[in-house]
Design an enzyme around this catalytic site. Sequence first.
Site: not given
Length: 268
Positions: A49, A74, A88, A153, A179
């Site tokens: 977000h 995240r 990576d 969620e 959520d």
Amino acid sequence: MELPKNRFKEALQKSDALQLGCWAGFAHSYAAEILATVGYDWLLVDGEHAPNTVQTLLTQLQALAPYRSAPVVRIPNHDPSLIKQVLDIGTLSLMVPMVESEEQAKALVRAMRYPPYGIRGVGGGLARATVWDGVENYLETAHQEQCLVVQIESPTGVEHVETIAATEGVDALFVGPADLSLGMGHPNNPNHPEVQAAIARVLKAAQANGKACGILAPRLEDARRYEAQGFRFIAIGIDISFLKQAAQQKLQAYRDETGVTTGERATY
């Protein structure tokens, strides 16, 4: 050179102590580094977000490296190519949103691991994670320090949480209360009894499989309750909210003291 250690994963596996975290949503290394000086156990660098890219995630990992606050990155989706990129650049702990089935959980594990156990491509000397080919036996040992946190969620995720939690390679579960409450028909009300029952089911499934469970709980009374229930890592704040709340409080304090008001916010 040795494989970098994952302090966050080690804490979840070897200690019953609560790991307190904070959302890092400014998408900037300078702000992330300031937050790291506070002393949180972990920081959620949000690529779902917040307006992050792989490049901005990298600069934040670099900024956080000297500090004890462990970064958890995240990502916005389940894309194996994106997972490969964020691993990576040196991500050790990965949080993935909206996991709703055992099949999705297994696919995420495969995306994080090299063949024959997965599908992750080899970056070799191009990858910061290998310290540019400086880590011996990285391909064989990388998974040992990686931590996969799957977010539960949605009602569908709760319905399948027992098999998700049992998936080998899933290290921890994390409840997204906003959520989840929205999906259950109780928007902005994660403390509704039905939502709380769903949250308790997620926690129980994690505990039954010997895995840590986390949650976002900016209200301290909620955080304390979740800690008492057995949640092992809790995000108790969001940096953007801290800034907005402090700015509002300062402005209101001045207005209350002087009686001076300012103009309304401009509209465009």
